[in-house]
Scaffold this motif. Structure first.
Motif, PDB file in Angstrom:
ATOM      1  N   TYR A 143     -11.688 -32.081 -12.110  1.00 18.46           N
ATOM      2  CA  TYR A 143     -11.419 -33.740 -12.189  1.00 18.46           C
ATOM      3  C   TYR A 143     -12.237 -33.842 -11.370  1.00 18.46           C
ATOM      4  N   ARG A 159      -7.536 -29.684 -11.062  1.00 22.37           N
ATOM      5  CA  ARG A 159      -6.799 -30.311 -10.958  1.00 22.37           C
ATOM      6  C   ARG A 159      -6.062 -30.383 -10.030  1.00 22.37           C
ATOM      7  N   ALA A 169      -7.561 -39.754  -8.683  1.00 23.52           N
ATOM      8  CA  ALA A 169      -7.292 -39.154 -10.075  1.00 23.52           C
ATOM      9  C   ALA A 169      -7.016 -40.708 -11.187  1.00 23.52           C
ATOM     10  N   PRO A 212     -10.638 -35.690 -17.440  1.00 27.42           N
ATOM     11  CA  PRO A 212     -11.105 -34.816 -17.164  1.00 27.42           C
ATOM     12  C   PRO A 212     -12.508 -35.087 -16.979  1.00 27.42           C
TER      13      PRO A 212
END
Length: 330
Positions: A143, A159, A169, A212
């Motif tokens: 991330y 992550r 996020a 991502p």
């Protein structure tokens, strides 16, 4: 995810009832739901909103340690996790917080000057903590750690570690719906795999996934649509972005100040989604859905026993795990 979230003001939502029924029963339920005033469901909405934003008090009461790099505020950490990181002084340091209401902040050793250097240094620490059983559901997915979605990341982070650092996020969540000949709209609902590290066995959007690094939202929609529901690219690329929702949740791991980018995807009645990657256990037929009003549904964290045929008005559902999106705006 879990709990009820607000949609954008341009797309106010209403909610009918969840049901499993024959086509005739569905039509009757839709008519009955249309006559119910929205105000009767407000307490349930407010309960879910408060539940999903249970991290706000942690911020206002300054119980968390800020995390930043080069003057950019990036996250908030629990005290016990900060102490674990400070055992790696070559990577993490305490410094004076730029916020006058905070005494100290966590930062990285200034010898790590590039995104690549910071990423590698932090990854080394996380690998050590992982061997100590620190993280569950390790993804091998990075991330971006950034102060805003359009900013260049200061570093990339596994992550599974995101909530420990309290970074923001992002994710994409898609409502796959079918429009009947009579104009009514039915929503496909997924049930998450029981092997998932987060919210196993709970209801969810037809497609939902984290955002991502190195992938555009549009490309991520196509990727996740295929992986979670077998939706081919020609259908997935028709998904319409309709806004976003955000929340600030406190979990056992840490803070989740997340943002979900929301999409609507119209599917044909004869299309049957098929999970491809094991993250979704199965997809409920679209007769087990929540009816839309004209301004569309936006409700989160609902779980209905599909085998029992029970129906529950909003706010009275037997359990409401956090990762159960049925946002149709979302």
């Amino acid at each position: 995810m879990r709990s009820l979230l607000l949609c954008t003001s341009q797309r106010r939502a209403c909610f009918g009832r969840a049901f499993q029924a024959t086509q005739q029963q569905q039509q009757l339920a839709v008519k009955a739901a249309a006559m119910q005033p929205l105000t009767g469901h407000i307490p349930g909405f407010l309960d879910r909103i408060a539940e999903v934003n249970n991290g706000l008090s942690e911020l206002t009461e300054r119980k968390l340690v800020p995390f930043g790099v080069d003057g950019q505020q990036l996250g908030f950490l629990k005290q016990d996790f900060v102490q674990k990181l400070l055992s790696h002084q070559a990577v993490f340091q305490l410094t004076q917080s730029p916020n006058p209401n905070q005494h100290q902040a966590l930062t990285l050793n200034p010898s790590h000057t590039t995104m690549e250097q910071r990423t590698a240094a932090v990854a080394g620490v996380l690998d050590v903590l992982r061997t100590q059983g620190m993280f569950k559901g390790w993804r091998n997915e990075l991330y971006p750690v950034t102060s805003a979605f359009d900013k260049t990341p200061m570093l990339l982070l596994e992550r599974a570690a995101a909530p420990y650092f309290g970074i923001r996020a992002y994710g994409i969540h898609i409502n796959g719906y079918v429009e009947k000949l009579d104009g009514s709209k039915l929503l496909w609902v997924a049930r998450r795999s029981k092997d998932k590290p987060t919210w196993p066995g709970m209801l969810d959007h037809i497609v939902a996934g984290g955002q991502p690094y190195g992938l555009s939202c549009a490309d991520n929609v196509v990727k996740e649509c295929w992986e979670e529901a077998g939706i081919p690219q020609e259908l997935a690329s028709a998904a319409v972005p309709v806004g976003f929702i955000s929340y600030v949740s406190m979990t056992q791991e840490g803070l989740k100040p997340d943002v979900l980018f929301c999409y609507d995807l119209k599917l044909t009645e004869d299309f049957v989604p098929k999970p491809q990657d094991g993250e979704v256990r199965h997809l409920c037929r679209p007769y087990m859905v929540w009816e839309w009003c004209e301004q569309q549904l936006a409700v989160n964290a609902l779980d209905v026993g599909p085998a029992s045929g029970r129906t529950h008005p909003i706010g009275t559902l037997p359990h409401a795990p956090r990762r159960q999106h049925a946002c149709v705006h979302s």
